[in-house]
Design a protein around this motif. Structure first.
Motif, PDB file in Angstrom:
ATOM      1  N   ARG A  42      -3.179   2.843  13.840  1.00 42.25           N
ATOM      2  CA  ARG A  42      -4.429   3.191  13.162  1.00 42.25           C
ATOM      3  C   ARG A  42      -5.352   1.980  13.056  1.00 42.25           C
ATOM      4  O   ARG A  42      -6.559   2.085  13.253  1.00 42.25           O
ATOM      5  CB  ARG A  42      -4.147   3.748  11.763  1.00 42.25           C
ATOM      6  CG  ARG A  42      -5.412   4.146  10.987  1.00 42.25           C
ATOM      7  CD  ARG A  42      -5.056   4.886   9.717  1.00 42.25           C
ATOM      8  NE  ARG A  42      -4.316   4.049   8.801  1.00 42.25           N
ATOM      9  CZ  ARG A  42      -4.883   3.316   7.830  1.00 42.25           C
ATOM     10  NH1 ARG A  42      -6.198   3.287   7.699  1.00 42.25           N
ATOM     11  NH2 ARG A  42      -4.138   2.608   7.005  1.00 42.25           N
ATOM     12  N   ALA A  43      -4.778   0.802  12.761  1.00 44.46           N
ATOM     13  CA  ALA A  43      -5.593  -0.390  12.529  1.00 44.46           C
ATOM     14  C   ALA A  43      -6.044  -1.065  13.813  1.00 44.46           C
ATOM     15  O   ALA A  43      -7.124  -1.657  13.862  1.00 44.46           O
ATOM     16  CB  ALA A  43      -4.804  -1.392  11.676  1.00 44.46           C
ATOM     17  N   THR A  44      -5.230  -0.973  14.869  1.00 42.73           N
ATOM     18  CA  THR A  44      -5.487  -1.767  16.076  1.00 42.73           C
ATOM     19  C   THR A  44      -5.305  -0.978  17.362  1.00 42.73           C
ATOM     20  O   THR A  44      -6.154  -0.994  18.250  1.00 42.73           O
ATOM     21  CB  THR A  44      -4.554  -3.000  16.112  1.00 42.73           C
ATOM     22  OG1 THR A  44      -4.709  -3.744  14.901  1.00 42.73           O
ATOM     23  CG2 THR A  44      -4.867  -3.885  17.304  1.00 42.73           C
ATOM     24  N   GLY A  45      -4.173  -0.300  17.480  1.00 46.32           N
ATOM     25  CA  GLY A  45      -3.800   0.307  18.754  1.00 46.32           C
ATOM     26  C   GLY A  45      -4.737   1.389  19.234  1.00 46.32           C
ATOM     27  O   GLY A  45      -4.969   1.523  20.451  1.00 46.32           O
ATOM     28  N   ASP A  46      -5.284   2.203  18.317  1.00 49.05           N
ATOM     29  CA  ASP A  46      -6.171   3.285  18.744  1.00 49.05           C
ATOM     30  C   ASP A  46      -7.420   2.740  19.433  1.00 49.05           C
ATOM     31  O   ASP A  46      -7.922   3.313  20.399  1.00 49.05           O
ATOM     32  CB  ASP A  46      -6.557   4.155  17.558  1.00 49.05           C
ATOM     33  CG  ASP A  46      -5.403   4.999  17.045  1.00 49.05           C
ATOM     34  OD1 ASP A  46      -4.437   5.195  17.809  1.00 49.05           O
ATOM     35  OD2 ASP A  46      -5.454   5.454  15.886  1.00 49.05           O
ATOM     36  N   THR A 170       5.346  -6.527   3.933  1.00 44.89           N
ATOM     37  CA  THR A 170       3.935  -6.890   3.934  1.00 44.89           C
ATOM     38  C   THR A 170       3.071  -5.648   4.113  1.00 44.89           C
ATOM     39  O   THR A 170       3.528  -4.618   4.624  1.00 44.89           O
ATOM     40  CB  THR A 170       3.615  -7.892   5.059  1.00 44.89           C
ATOM     41  OG1 THR A 170       3.668  -7.239   6.334  1.00 44.89           O
ATOM     42  CG2 THR A 170       4.592  -9.066   5.052  1.00 44.89           C
ATOM     43  N   CYS A 171       1.832  -5.760   3.686  1.00 44.02           N
ATOM     44  CA  CYS A 171       0.892  -4.649   3.815  1.00 44.02           C
ATOM     45  C   CYS A 171      -0.433  -5.155   4.352  1.00 44.02           C
ATOM     46  O   CYS A 171      -0.747  -6.347   4.282  1.00 44.02           O
ATOM     47  CB  CYS A 171       0.695  -3.940   2.483  1.00 44.02           C
ATOM     48  SG  CYS A 171       0.195  -5.025   1.114  1.00 44.02           S
ATOM     49  N   LYS A 172      -1.192  -4.233   4.912  1.00 50.52           N
ATOM     50  CA  LYS A 172      -2.555  -4.515   5.353  1.00 50.52           C
ATOM     51  C   LYS A 172      -3.428  -3.437   4.769  1.00 50.52           C
ATOM     52  O   LYS A 172      -3.241  -2.255   5.068  1.00 50.52           O
ATOM     53  CB  LYS A 172      -2.631  -4.531   6.875  1.00 50.52           C
ATOM     54  CG  LYS A 172      -3.990  -4.974   7.408  1.00 50.52           C
ATOM     55  CD  LYS A 172      -3.962  -5.148   8.913  1.00 50.52           C
ATOM     56  CE  LYS A 172      -5.303  -5.680   9.416  1.00 50.52           C
ATOM     57  NZ  LYS A 172      -5.281  -5.868  10.898  1.00 50.52           N
ATOM     58  N   LEU A 205       2.088   1.629  -1.409  1.00 50.40           N
ATOM     59  CA  LEU A 205       1.513   1.507  -0.076  1.00 50.40           C
ATOM     60  C   LEU A 205       1.739   2.797   0.708  1.00 50.40           C
ATOM     61  O   LEU A 205       2.613   3.601   0.391  1.00 50.40           O
ATOM     62  CB  LEU A 205       2.084   0.294   0.665  1.00 50.40           C
ATOM     63  CG  LEU A 205       3.586   0.063   0.722  1.00 50.40           C
ATOM     64  CD1 LEU A 205       4.275   1.024   1.664  1.00 50.40           C
ATOM     65  CD2 LEU A 205       3.858  -1.374   1.148  1.00 50.40           C
ATOM     66  N   LEU A 206       0.938   2.964   1.736  1.00 49.08           N
ATOM     67  CA  LEU A 206       0.973   4.165   2.570  1.00 49.08           C
ATOM     68  C   LEU A 206       1.883   3.934   3.769  1.00 49.08           C
ATOM     69  O   LEU A 206       1.785   2.927   4.455  1.00 49.08           O
ATOM     70  CB  LEU A 206      -0.444   4.490   3.064  1.00 49.08           C
ATOM     71  CG  LEU A 206      -0.586   5.555   4.157  1.00 49.08           C
ATOM     72  CD1 LEU A 206      -0.190   6.927   3.624  1.00 49.08           C
ATOM     73  CD2 LEU A 206      -2.003   5.569   4.712  1.00 49.08           C
ATOM     74  N   MET A 207       2.789   4.896   4.003  1.00 47.20           N
ATOM     75  CA  MET A 207       3.534   4.959   5.256  1.00 47.20           C
ATOM     76  C   MET A 207       3.078   6.222   5.963  1.00 47.20           C
ATOM     77  O   MET A 207       3.370   7.344   5.529  1.00 47.20           O
ATOM     78  CB  MET A 207       5.042   4.995   5.014  1.00 47.20           C
ATOM     79  CG  MET A 207       5.631   3.686   4.542  1.00 47.20           C
ATOM     80  SD  MET A 207       7.449   3.743   4.421  1.00 47.20           S
ATOM     81  CE  MET A 207       7.899   3.730   6.174  1.00 47.20           C
ATOM     82  N   GLU A 208       2.320   6.045   7.037  1.00 44.90           N
ATOM     83  CA  GLU A 208       1.832   7.212   7.783  1.00 44.90           C
ATOM     84  C   GLU A 208       2.969   7.815   8.601  1.00 44.90           C
ATOM     85  O   GLU A 208       3.869   7.113   9.051  1.00 44.90           O
ATOM     86  CB  GLU A 208       0.693   6.797   8.711  1.00 44.90           C
ATOM     87  CG  GLU A 208      -0.549   6.351   7.969  1.00 44.90           C
ATOM     88  CD  GLU A 208      -1.661   6.029   8.930  1.00 44.90           C
ATOM     89  OE1 GLU A 208      -2.202   6.966   9.557  1.00 44.90           O
ATOM     90  OE2 GLU A 208      -2.001   4.848   9.067  1.00 44.90           O
ATOM     91  N   LYS A 209       2.898   9.102   8.803  1.00 45.62           N
ATOM     92  CA  LYS A 209       3.907   9.785   9.611  1.00 45.62           C
ATOM     93  C   LYS A 209       3.887   9.284  11.033  1.00 45.62           C
ATOM     94  O   LYS A 209       2.854   8.781  11.525  1.00 45.62           O
ATOM     95  CB  LYS A 209       3.668  11.298   9.575  1.00 45.62           C
ATOM     96  CG  LYS A 209       2.375  11.740  10.265  1.00 45.62           C
ATOM     97  CD  LYS A 209       2.195  13.252  10.184  1.00 45.62           C
ATOM     98  CE  LYS A 209       0.901  13.675  10.891  1.00 45.62           C
ATOM     99  NZ  LYS A 209       0.705  15.136  10.812  1.00 45.62           N
ATOM    100  N   ILE A 210       5.022   9.417  11.714  1.00 44.01           N
ATOM    101  CA  ILE A 210       5.068   8.985  13.109  1.00 44.01           C
ATOM    102  C   ILE A 210       4.273   9.941  13.981  1.00 44.01           C
ATOM    103  O   ILE A 210       3.995  11.084  13.600  1.00 44.01           O
ATOM    104  CB  ILE A 210       6.521   8.889  13.618  1.00 44.01           C
ATOM    105  CG1 ILE A 210       7.185  10.266  13.653  1.00 44.01           C
ATOM    106  CG2 ILE A 210       7.328   7.916  12.799  1.00 44.01           C
ATOM    107  CD1 ILE A 210       8.441  10.292  14.465  1.00 44.01           C
ATOM    108  N   ARG A 211       3.894   9.473  15.131  1.00 46.20           N
ATOM    109  CA  ARG A 211       3.047  10.274  16.034  1.00 46.20           C
ATOM    110  C   ARG A 211       3.882  11.069  17.020  1.00 46.20           C
ATOM    111  O   ARG A 211       5.021  10.750  17.277  1.00 46.20           O
ATOM    112  CB  ARG A 211       2.092   9.348  16.772  1.00 46.20           C
ATOM    113  CG  ARG A 211       1.178   8.610  15.781  1.00 46.20           C
ATOM    114  CD  ARG A 211       0.060   7.888  16.468  1.00 46.20           C
ATOM    115  NE  ARG A 211      -0.852   7.311  15.468  1.00 46.20           N
ATOM    116  CZ  ARG A 211      -2.080   6.921  15.727  1.00 46.20           C
ATOM    117  NH1 ARG A 211      -2.558   7.018  16.952  1.00 46.20           N
ATOM    118  NH2 ARG A 211      -2.845   6.412  14.779  1.00 46.20           N
TER     119      ARG A 211
END
Length: 211
Positions: A42-46, A170-172, A205-211
């Motif tokens: 979400r932060a970088t790869g997309d 760690t979190c971002k 913190l948020l853990m998004e579901k896997i894709r």
């Protein structure tokens, strides 16, 4: 007194010596960094249209890198007589990290290990295989929020050799970024040095579901 002041001024104006070059093989311990892949996507790869972020990739924790550390600070981009890895070697790491990341990790961190590229990748693989991923985070089917401490406790429960000071979450922004685990040079669990022991300070913190 006048001469003392002039001497002090001369010392002040003298250029500082250049910092010592980081030396390959001279470090104290490793940090194994495991990225939560959905957060990285979400932060970088997309934005990079990274194939590992495609729907159906099923990736959860992936290896970011194995980093040589000092007890204070860390080396990077060390000079080494070892050759850069071949394309075949970086592609062979594809089950742990993308080939591009494997090359980058060698250039920034692996060169400081004192190992050849093949040995560094084998050590990275060995370190990653030592760490069990908690079952609740495997194939995470939906977004969840939880305290960082819960993530740490889940890893400690399934990896009883780890200590609370040997693992860092760690979190971002609001999302889980990485779980970092400290290991000796021969890959035994150890406590992290204080500068590497900086947990996420957010209450949840948020853990998004896997894709």
């Amino acid at each position: 007194m006048k001469h003392a002041l002039l001497a002090a001024l001369a010392l002040t104006l003298c250029p500082l010596p250049a910092p010592a070059q980081d030396v390959a093989g001279e470090f104290d311990y490793y940090v194994l960094a495991l990225s939560w892949q959905p957060s990285w996507c979400r932060a970088t790869g997309d934005d990079r249209d990274a194939s590992e972020c495609d729907q159906g990739s099923g990736l959860d924790f992936t290896v970011h890198g194995l980093w040589p550390q000092y007890e204070r600070g860390w080396p990077d981009h060390c000079d080494t007589n070892e050759r850069d890895p071949s394309r075949r070697q970086t592609q062979a790491m594809d089950d742990l990290m993308s080939p591009g990341l494997a090359l980058y990790q060698w250039q920034k961190h692996g060169r400081c290990s004192g190992l050849s590229a093949g040995q560094y990748y084998a050590t990275t693989r060995e370190a990653a295989e030592m760490v069990r991923i908690p079952a609740p985070f495997d194939d995470l089917p939906r977004d969840i929020t939880l305290p960082p401490q819960v993530v740490e406790e889940a890893f400690l429960e399934v990896n009883p050799r780890l200590s609370p000071d040997g693992i860092t979450v760690t979190c971002k922004a609001e999302a889980l970024a990485e779980v970092r685990i400290c290991l000796t040079r021969d890959l035994r669990p150890r406590d992290c040095a204080p500068d590497a022991r900086q947990d996420c300070s957010r209450p949840r913190l948020l853990m998004e579901k896997i894709r």
